[in-house]
Design an enzyme around this catalytic site. Structure first.
Site, mmCIF file in Angstrom:
data_model
loop_
_atom_site.group_PDB
_atom_site.id
_atom_site.type_symbol
_atom_site.label_atom_id
_atom_site.label_comp_id
_atom_site.label_asym_id
_atom_site.label_seq_id
_atom_site.Cartn_x
_atom_site.Cartn_y
_atom_site.Cartn_z
ATOM 1 N N TYR A 320 0.805 -1.220 0.076
ATOM 2 C CA TYR A 320 -0.104 0.030 0.017
ATOM 3 C C TYR A 320 1.002 1.082 -0.017
ATOM 4 C CZ TYR A 320 -4.114 2.902 1.359
ATOM 5 O OH TYR A 320 -4.945 3.944 1.485
ATOM 6 N N CYS A 321 0.639 2.192 -0.833
ATOM 7 C CA CYS A 321 1.391 3.482 -1.154
ATOM 8 C C CYS A 321 2.924 3.184 -1.011
ATOM 9 C CB CYS A 321 0.826 4.327 0.220
ATOM 10 S SG CYS A 321 1.460 6.187 0.132
ATOM 11 N N ILE A 322 3.781 3.953 -0.053
ATOM 12 C CA ILE A 322 5.205 3.607 -0.370
ATOM 13 C C ILE A 322 5.540 2.319 0.367
ATOM 14 C CG2 ILE A 322 5.499 4.203 2.129
ATOM 15 C CD1 ILE A 322 7.500 5.408 -1.196
#
Length: 607
Positions: A320-322
Site C-alpha cells: 500500500y502506497c510507499i
C-alpha cells in the site's frame, strides 16, 4: 452592551492564556527553521518571475484586471440596490462547504463579502495562468501556494466576517472562543513545526481493542518491524499465503480499522492466510535506517519467516502506497540477485513507481526546499510525523485543515469519534536517511525508473525485471499519489498487468468494504501508453473493487484449499498477541479536553 460583553470576554481570555503566550514567545526561534527560510527564498524567486512576466505582458494582465473590475462593480451594484442575489456574479462550487449558512446568500453584506472574496481568488489564479513564459514547476508552485494563501484568507475563517460564527459568539457570550482557545493551546503544545489541528478525539479509540483488533499473533520481530500472522476463521484456507506491506509513514491499521472497515479481517474471512508487517515508529536512534533496509531487513526477512511457518515457497505480496514501492523493490532485488521467485503475484495499492507525476505534493519537490528538509532531518534524526501529517492535510486545506480549525477553535466544538480520522491523527516519524532518499532520489530525481538508478543490498535493481503478475489499484480523486502517476509506474514493470481505478481518494477509495456498496471502480483489459486513453475506454462497475481483486488473487493460489497453517513455528515462535508493541508507540499528545459539544461528522471522502 456589546462593548461590555467584549471587554469582559477579553479580560477572561487574557487571564486564562497569559502564561501560554509567554511560552509561545520563548519558542518563536523554532519557527525560523531551514525549511521556512528556504520556502521564503523560493517564494521570492517565484514571485519575482511572476512580476517580471507580468511587466512584459501588460495587455494580458490588463484584460484580467478589467474583467475583475467589471464583475466587482456588478457585485457592488447588486448590493447597493439590494437586488435578489439568487443569480450571483460569482458563486462557490457545489463542493465548497464554507458558505453553507443561509446568511451568505440572504444577507446583502455577507453575500457581498463572499462574492468579492471568490472573485478575488479566481482573478488571482487567472492572473498566474495568464502570464506566459513561466516554467511548469514555477507555475505549479505559484498556483499551489497562492491557493493556500487565498483559502487561509477566506472570510469564513474569521469571526467578524462569518455570520454563523458571529451569531454563535454573541449568543454564547464568547464561551465558544474560550473553549476553542483551550483546544488550540493543547494542539499547539502537541504540534511540531506547524500547527496540527486535531481531527478527532484522540481518546476515542484504543489500538488493539477498537481498531487493529483482528485476532492474530506477532511471530517475528527485529529493529525495523513486527510480523503479525492472523488467525484463521475458516475450516480451509487457500494454499498461498499473503504478505501485506503497509506504508511506513503511517500505522498499518488503516487496513484493519473497525470490523466493517477492515480489509485484513475481510481477507481472513474469505479463507486467506494473512501476514502483515507492523513498522517501527523511528526516533533519532534510527536516523541511519535507509530505504533499502526496508527491503533487506524488512520484506526479505518477512518472506523468509512466512516460508518457514507455512512451508510454502511463494507468497502473494500486497503493498500500500510507499509500502508498494518497497514491495516492487523487493521483487526487483530478488531478480537482481538471481534468487528464486519468492513472490507469486504482486498487488499495488495507490503506489508510485514513476515519480515524475506526483500530484500537488510536487509543489514541495524543489532542490532548495529538499536541501532544507534534509538539513532538518539530519539534525533531528527523523522527519517528524506530525509535520508530515499537516503537509498532507494541506493538500486539501479546506476540508482537512480549515474546516477543523473553525469547528475546534472558533466554534469550540469537540472533534467527532471517527476511526479513519483517528488513524490519520496517529502520526509516525520517518527515519532521516529514509526520508531524504524518498525526497531526493525518488521524487526529485525519479531514479527508480532509471537504469542503474537505485541500488539495494549492493545490487542495482531494475523494475523491468519484475515478471510476476501484478494488480494496480489507484483512486480517481487521490491527492497524494495521482492516479495518472501510478499508471505510468505500472507501465515500467514487466509481466501480466491489471490496472483498476477506484472512485474517491487515497484512503476512502481503498478502504471500501463490499458491505458498504459506496464506491465503484473502472477496469480496462488493455494498457495503452496514455492514462487518459485507458480511462476513456474503461468500463465502470458498481460495488467495491475488493471482490474484483480477491477473485484475481485466488487465481494465484491452488484451487484446492488446505488445513489452516499453524500460528508460528519452532523457528518463529509466537512472541505476543497482535497488534504487538510497535503500533502502540505514539508521538507526544496532550490529554483530550472534555467538552460537551460535538462537531458535525465529516464526510468520509475527506479522509
Amino acid at each position: 452592551m456589546f462593548h461590555h460583553f467584549f471587554s469582559d470576554y477579553l479580560a477572561r481570555l487574557q487571564e486564562q492564556n497569559q502564561q501560554w503566550w509567554q511560552d509561545l514567545e520563548q519558542g518563536k526561534a523554532a519557527v525560523n527553521t531551514p525549511f521556512n527560510q528556504a520556502m521564503q527564498e523560493v517564494s521570492l524567486q517565484d514571485t519575482a518571475q511572476l512580476l517580471e512576466g507580468a511587466a512584459q505582458q501588460p495587455a494580458a494582465l490588463l484584460q484580467v484586471q478589467m474583467q475583475w473590475w467589471e464583475q466587482q462593480m456588478q457585485i457592488w451594484q447588486n448590493a447597493m440596490l439590494a437586488r435578489d442575489n439568487t443569480e450571483e456574479v460569482v458563486s462557490e462550487g457545489s463542493d465548497d462547504k464554507r458558505f453553507k449558512d443561509k446568511a451568505w446568500q440572504e444577507d446583502v453584506l455577507y453575500n457581498f463579502i463572499k462574492q468579492s472574496y471568490l472573485l478575488f481568488g479566481r482573478t488571482y489564479m487567472e492572473t498566474i495562468d495568464a502570464i506566459e513564459g513561466l516554467d511548469d514547476k514555477t507555475r505549479e508552485r505559484l498556483s499551489f501556494f497562492s491557493r493556500q494563501a487565498i483559502n487561509a484568507m477566506a472570510p469564513s475563517n474569521y469571526i467578524a466576517t462569518n455570520p454563523e460564527l458571529l451569531k454563535m459568539t454573541l449568543e454564547s457570550q464568547g464561551e465558544n472562543l474560550l473553549r476553542g482557545m483551550e483546544q488550540l493551546k493543547q494542539d499547539m503544545e502537541s504540534s511540531a513545526d506547524i500547527l496540527k489541528v486535531r481531527m478527532t478525539n484522540n481518546n476515542a479509540f484504543r489500538v488493539g481493542d477498537d481498531v487493529a483488533n483482528t485476532p492474530g499473533d506477532v511471530v517475528y520481530k527485529n529493529e525495523l518491524f513486527e510480523l503479525i500472522q492472523y488467525r484463521p476463521v475458516t475450516e480451509k484456507v487457500y494454499t498461498t499465503p499473503i504478505l501485506v506491506v503497509p506504508p511506513f509513514i503511517n500505522k498499518y491499521y488503516i487496513l484493519d480499522l473497525r470490523e466493517k472497515n477492515s480489509l485484513i479481517r475481510w481477507l481472513v474471512e474469505q479463507g486467506h492466510t494473512v501476514f502483515l508487517m507492523s513498522w517501527r515508529n523511528p526516533s533519532a536512534e534510527q536516523a541511519e535506517i535507509g530505504f533499502e533496509d526496508y527491503v533487506t531487513q524488512g520484506t526479505v526477512k518477512a518472506v523468509s519467516a512466512i516460508e518457514d511457518i507455512t512451508g510454502q515457497s511463494q507468497i502473494n505480496g500486497v503493498g500500500y502506497c510507499i509500502g508498494g514501492t518497497v514491495l516492487a523493490c523487493t521483487i526487483a532485488y530478488y531478480a537482481a540477485k538471481r534468487m528464486k521467485a519468492r513472490i507469486k503475484s504482486a498487488s499495488f495499492f495507490t503506489t508510485l513507481l514513476d515519480f515524475s507525476q506526483p500530484g500537488e505534493i510536487g509543489a514541495y519537490i524543489n532542490d532548495s526546499l529538499i536541501r532544507a528538509i534534509e538539513a532538518q532531518n539530519t539534525a533531528r534524526g527523523y522527519m517528524d510525523g506530525r509535520s508530515l501529517s499537516v503537509t498532507f492535510s494541506l493538500l486539501r486545506e479546506n476540508s482537512l485543515y480549515w474546516n477543523y480549525y473553525i469547528e475546534n477553535y472558533l466554534k469550540g466544538n469537540s472533534p467527532v469519534d471517527f476511526d479513519l480520522l483517528y488513524w490519520n491523527s496517529d502520526s509516525t516519524n520517518v527515519a532521516a536517511k529514509t526520508h531524504n532518499f524518498i525526497l531526493r532520489d525518488l521524487y526529485l530525481e525519479n531514479k527508480l525508473v532509471q537504469d542503474k538508478g537505485v541500488k539495494v543490498g549492493g545490487v542495482w535493481i531494475d523494475l523491468n525485471k519484475i515478471k510476476v503478475p501484478s494488480y494496480f489499484i489507484s483512486t480517481k480523486e487521490d491527492h497524494i499519489a495521482l492516479w495518472q502517476g501510478t499508471y505510468r509506474g505500472a507501465l515500467n514493470v514487466g509481466g501480466n498487468k491489471t490496472f483498476v481505478l477506484g472512485e474517491s481518494g487515497h484512503i476512502a477509495g481503498i478502504v471500501n468494504h463490499p458491505v458498504k456498496k459506496k464506491y465503484g471502480f473502472w477496469t480496462n483489459d488493455s494498457l495503452p501508453d496514455s492514462a487518459d486513453e485507458w480511462l476513456d475506454n474503461a468500463s465502470h462497475h458498481t460495488g467495491s473493487w475488493w471482490t474484483h481483486w480477491e477473485k484475481w488473487l485466488r487465481s494465484y493460489s491452488p484451487e484446492e484449499q488446505v488445513e489452516p497453517y499453524s500460528i508460528g513455528s519452532e523457528t518463529y515462535p509466537v512472541l505476543c498477541a497482535a497488534p504487538g508493541e510497535y503500533v502502540r508507540h505514539v508521538l507526544p499528545i496532550e490529554a483530550e479536553s472534555q467538552q460537551n459539544q460535538a462537531a458535525p461528522a465529516p464526510e468520509e471522502e475527506q479522509a
